[in-house]
Design a protein around this motif. Structure first.
Motif, PDB file in Angstrom:
ATOM      1  N   MET A  62      80.590  62.353  22.939  1.00 48.03           N
ATOM      2  CA  MET A  62      81.731  61.493  23.605  1.00 48.03           C
ATOM      3  C   MET A  62      81.119  61.523  25.060  1.00 48.03           C
ATOM      4  N   LEU A  63      81.049  62.781  25.778  1.00 52.66           N
ATOM      5  CA  LEU A  63      80.983  62.975  27.097  1.00 52.66           C
ATOM      6  C   LEU A  63      79.965  62.382  27.759  1.00 52.66           C
ATOM      7  N   TYR A  64      78.740  62.382  27.467  1.00 55.44           N
ATOM      8  CA  TYR A  64      77.642  61.791  27.751  1.00 55.44           C
ATOM      9  C   TYR A  64      77.187  60.230  27.474  1.00 55.44           C
ATOM     10  N   PRO A  65      77.544  59.892  26.146  1.00 53.80           N
ATOM     11  CA  PRO A  65      77.230  58.283  26.225  1.00 53.80           C
ATOM     12  C   PRO A  65      78.162  57.226  26.878  1.00 53.80           C
ATOM     13  N   ILE A  66      79.428  58.059  27.351  1.00 53.61           N
ATOM     14  CA  ILE A  66      80.194  57.034  28.145  1.00 53.61           C
ATOM     15  C   ILE A  66      79.631  56.423  29.261  1.00 53.61           C
ATOM     16  N   TYR A  67      79.063  57.198  29.841  1.00 54.08           N
ATOM     17  CA  TYR A  67      77.943  56.489  31.080  1.00 54.08           C
ATOM     18  C   TYR A  67      77.459  55.560  30.881  1.00 54.08           C
ATOM     19  N   ALA A  68      76.670  55.482  29.933  1.00 56.15           N
ATOM     20  CA  ALA A  68      75.742  54.314  29.323  1.00 56.15           C
ATOM     21  C   ALA A  68      76.459  53.209  29.103  1.00 56.15           C
ATOM     22  N   LEU A  69      77.809  53.496  28.430  1.00 56.31           N
ATOM     23  CA  LEU A  69      78.656  52.462  28.048  1.00 56.31           C
ATOM     24  C   LEU A  69      78.919  51.690  29.022  1.00 56.31           C
ATOM     25  N   ASN A  70      79.375  52.195  30.225  1.00 57.25           N
ATOM     26  CA  ASN A  70      79.742  51.673  31.552  1.00 57.25           C
ATOM     27  C   ASN A  70      78.482  50.808  32.090  1.00 57.25           C
ATOM     28  N   ALA A 120      82.835  54.445  35.434  1.00 58.56           N
ATOM     29  CA  ALA A 120      81.563  55.442  36.055  1.00 58.56           C
ATOM     30  C   ALA A 120      82.128  56.614  36.799  1.00 58.56           C
ATOM     31  N   ILE A 121      83.198  56.311  37.419  1.00 59.05           N
ATOM     32  CA  ILE A 121      83.751  57.729  38.275  1.00 59.05           C
ATOM     33  C   ILE A 121      84.546  58.687  37.274  1.00 59.05           C
ATOM     34  N   LEU A 122      85.221  58.142  36.281  1.00 63.98           N
ATOM     35  CA  LEU A 122      85.700  59.110  35.279  1.00 63.98           C
ATOM     36  C   LEU A 122      84.434  59.804  34.262  1.00 63.98           C
ATOM     37  N   ALA A 123      83.498  58.809  34.097  1.00 66.98           N
ATOM     38  CA  ALA A 123      82.423  59.613  33.389  1.00 66.98           C
ATOM     39  C   ALA A 123      81.773  60.635  34.392  1.00 66.98           C
ATOM     40  N   GLY A 124      81.645  60.531  35.452  1.00 69.57           N
ATOM     41  CA  GLY A 124      81.192  61.471  36.463  1.00 69.57           C
ATOM     42  C   GLY A 124      81.984  62.644  36.443  1.00 69.57           C
ATOM     43  N   ILE A 125      83.197  62.444  36.706  1.00 72.27           N
ATOM     44  CA  ILE A 125      84.339  63.602  36.496  1.00 72.27           C
ATOM     45  C   ILE A 125      84.159  64.562  35.322  1.00 72.27           C
ATOM     46  N   LEU A 126      83.973  63.789  34.095  1.00 75.72           N
ATOM     47  CA  LEU A 126      83.957  64.461  33.067  1.00 75.72           C
ATOM     48  C   LEU A 126      82.628  65.274  32.713  1.00 75.72           C
ATOM     49  N   SER A 127      81.626  64.451  32.875  1.00 78.87           N
ATOM     50  CA  SER A 127      80.193  65.314  32.804  1.00 78.87           C
ATOM     51  C   SER A 127      79.995  66.484  33.820  1.00 78.87           C
ATOM     52  N   GLY A 128      80.394  65.781  34.908  1.00 79.06           N
ATOM     53  CA  GLY A 128      79.991  66.823  36.231  1.00 79.06           C
ATOM     54  C   GLY A 128      80.944  68.235  36.011  1.00 79.06           C
ATOM     55  N   THR A 129      82.127  68.018  35.557  1.00 83.23           N
ATOM     56  CA  THR A 129      82.911  69.264  35.315  1.00 83.23           C
ATOM     57  C   THR A 129      82.525  70.012  34.094  1.00 83.23           C
TER      58      THR A 129
END
Length: 421
Positions: free
Chosen positions: A301-309, A207-216
């Protein structure tokens, strides 16, 4: 299905109008920032103001809704949003814009909470998936449409800022004048970060990494296109392809993850993200088709990874814990969106605009590597029959979850009986 859509028609109209303004604002701000000669790091500081406000709103806005109701909070937040973009055109100073963006982030997050809690109450279990799919498509269309307003005006004067403020102001009307009954009060839940980590380290770190990626990307994508020599039309198209990839990629990724160990899907998403980001590093506006195709893959790849978490954490939880898990992951995601733009802005300042692609590739690599490391430790997977369903999450929302809107209570208690991953 039709009855459900009729009951939320005014809310959907307000959502589309808000997202048009959102798309215009989120592309206009970085374009104007570059035109002012501000460095990528300063622009990332401005972007961090937005993410800080957004994260705080996830905690504070539910309490406001409990006090005065959904419609009043939505109207007040849209008013704040309108004021923040209008004053940005009058006071063009990066220090002031940090504050203005924090206000807009706070307002946007609160509006998302009102919209999604309203939707959750108005739909049935049978129509929930279809309604949220329509909602996701409408938010996507509104955001993309707003981005394409930037080439129609001059970011160096106040006209586009005024247009954005007008769109936000009009977005109040459908909901404020609706005769539909307001939703019930938002449920209070506890926040258990320690329990979440013990139960699912992959979801916690992911979740942290997903936030870093999509937020950036959400904060600095416009800076990347502007400094890379794109016209505003080309930049809007590139950003649109990323968002479209994020929306369309969720369904196949979610279906695949329902059939296998979700950590394998996380590894695959991270690896594909690395390849696509590196491919974008070597491309330029002179190869638009290849660039847009790579951007689509990055978004998918960027946005769905949060939903995976979210899905992976829910696999290992009781149904009664779903909303608590959602709130915990949302806050972790918010922390990531705060840190990501700052580091990404520094990378762009050192390596130029293409440094953003290297930064994203490194983030994807960490995401895949951590999931792979957890698999190598031999932790058992949850069988498909015992899993929670994967839920697509509307983009460009940051950390919201259609499982339900929540008011976060930080006085969580650790349950020693919880099972580790």
């Amino acid at each position: 299905m039709f009855a459900s859509l009729v009951s939320i028609a005014s809310l959907m109209l307000s959502t589309v109008l808000m997202m048009i303004g959102y798309g215009l604002m989120n592309y206009l701000i970085p374009v104007r920032s570059v035109a002012e000669g501000w460095t990528p790091f300063l622009i990332s500081v401005i972007a961090t103001g937005y993410t800080v406000g957004f994260t705080l709103s996830c905690i504070i806005s539910p309490k406001l809704v409990l006090r005065v109701g959904h419609v009043r909070v939505f109207s007040a937040l849209i008013t704040l949003l309108t004021a923040s973009i209008l004053i940005s055109s009058l006071v063009v100073d990066w220090r002031a814009w940090v504050v203005f963006r924090a206000i807009s982030g706070f307002a946007v997050a609160g509006c998302y909470l009102v919209i999604e809690s309203w939707l959750n109450e108005r739909v049935t279990n049978e129509t929930r998936g279809s309604v949220f799919s329509i909602y996701m498509m409408m938010t996507l269309a509104g955001s993309i449409g707003g981005q394409y307003l930037v080439p129609l005006g001059d970011p160096l004067n106040t006209s586009l800022f005024i247009v954005c403020g007008i769109v936000f102001a009009i977005a109040i009307l459908p909901t404020a004048l609706s005769t539909a009954q307001s939703p019930a009060p938002i449920a209070q839940v506890q926040l258990g970060l320690r329990k979440l980590y013990l139960r699912s380290p992959v979801a916690f770190v992911g979740a942290i990494l997903a936030g870093i990626l999509s937020g950036t990307w959400s904060s600095l994508g416009g800076v990347y296109t502007t400094q890379s020599g794109f016209t505003t039309g080309q930049g809007a198209t590139l950003l649109a392809f990323v968002l479209a990839g994020g929306a369309l990629g969720q369904i196949p990724i979610g279906r695949i993850s329902d059939l296998t160990d979700r950590r394998y899907v996380m590894i695959a998403c991270g690896a594909i993200g690395v390849i696509a980001a590196i491919a974008m590093f070597f491309m330029s506006p002179s190869t638009p088709k290849l660039l847009y195709g790579s951007a689509f893959i990055v978004g998918s790849m960027l946005y769905p990874i949060y939903a995976l978490n979210v899905a992976y954490a829910n696999d290992r939880a009781d149904p009664s814990e779903y909303i608590t898990i959602s709130s915990s992951l949302m806050v972790l995601y918010g922390f990531g969106t705060v840190a990501g733009p700052l580091i990404g802005g520094g990378a762009m300042e050192v390596a130029g605009p293409r440094g953003l692609m290297i930064y994203l590739a490194i983030g994807f690599a960490f995401y895949a590597s951590y999931a792979g490391w957890r698999v190598m430790r031999g932790n058992p997977s949850v069988s498909p029959d015992d899993r929670a369903d994967f839920h697509a999450i509307a983009v460009p929302m940051r950390g919201t979850d259609p499982a339900g809107s929540i008011a976060v209570d930080y006085e969580a208690e650790y349950d020693p009986a919880s099972q580790s991953e």
